[in-house]
Enzyme design. Sequence first.
Site, PDB file in Angstrom:
ATOM      1  N   ASP A 103       0.864  -1.173   0.000  1.00 39.21           N
ATOM      2  CA  ASP A 103       0.000   0.000   0.000  1.00 39.21           C
ATOM      3  C   ASP A 103       0.904   1.228   0.000  1.00 39.21           C
ATOM      4  O   ASP A 103       1.906   1.261   0.728  1.00 39.21           O
ATOM      5  CB  ASP A 103      -0.852   0.057   1.267  1.00 39.21           C
ATOM      6  N   HIS A 160       4.744  -7.602  -0.248  1.00 43.21           N
ATOM      7  CA  HIS A 160       4.377  -8.854  -0.901  1.00 43.21           C
ATOM      8  C   HIS A 160       5.008  -8.934  -2.290  1.00 43.21           C
ATOM      9  O   HIS A 160       5.466  -7.938  -2.845  1.00 43.21           O
ATOM     10  CB  HIS A 160       2.856  -8.964  -0.998  1.00 43.21           C
ATOM     11  N   SER A 265       8.539   3.632   4.939  1.00 46.88           N
ATOM     12  CA  SER A 265       9.661   3.893   4.056  1.00 46.88           C
ATOM     13  C   SER A 265       9.234   3.767   2.602  1.00 46.88           C
ATOM     14  O   SER A 265       8.112   4.113   2.250  1.00 46.88           O
ATOM     15  CB  SER A 265      10.836   2.975   4.368  1.00 46.88           C
TER      16      SER A 265
END
Length: 300
Positions: A103, A160, A265
């Site tokens: 995200d 992921h 980050s």
Amino acid sequence: MGLPVVQTGDKAPLGKRLFILLQQLIPQHFLSSLMYALARSEIGFIKNSVIRIVNWMFDINMQDAVVKDPLAYPSFNAFFTRALEPASRPLDSNSTTIISPVDGAVSQAGHIESGLLFQAKGIHYSITALLGGDAETAKRFSDGDFATIYLSPRDYHRIHMPVDGKLSSMTHVPGELFSVNETTTSLIPGLFARNERIINLFETPAGPMALIMVGAIFVGSMDTVWAGTVTPSSKRISHQEYLDQPHAEISLEKGEEMGRFNMGSTVILLFGKNQVNLDGMIAAGREVKMGERIGTRIQA
């Protein structure tokens, strides 16, 4: 590394320049070590206070989380790296698609031209420098494509796989811990090649892929599913090969978790020449969710 050279072309306001100067003056790694300890404290009033403050500041959506009560987590770091309900991040399962690994918000995306990646207006940086000085690996991504995705404190912080992949190598590059927000990326040349980072190389159906986890201020550590918590033990680059080592073979499917940030980050994806098509699918400023399509691989 000395003083950061601040981009001057846009005549940045004094406040932004002072923000950069402050980051240069503070003990970045020491403060990140303190945050590492604070984030893992299981003392009730400490972890609950930090969770309440962060939850209030960033209006974090807990409805997607497996555990929806923010104070039910044993530590702030457990809250920050919380798992989500699988149904909240459906994967684009088409075998030819590339999905977002996180995200976040797209900082930049496009082609790698003359060995350079676009960072911000007026700023490019070297792919060889980003890869820790590894010129041979940089050649594999020459004239390829890249995407840079920024994770804010409100985002989901597990990472992921964008495609199926077999881990080729992992390289930890020690470095600075400047913030990676829009202000800093627009003012410090080569920011992503200066900050601490973990370079994960995979062999995939879309050719070679680098998934680079870039550290930042208060990111006291980063995790991978195969190596656990990766923290600098020295100022030297460390490298681990995984291919052709059956006892250490790591294969991950598209959408499978490969790591996480302990605080926010940036992730940078690199693909080889004529391997993927990102055109029109991601643009600077667009918000993306883990699992959604950001490109397709070009089939021979």
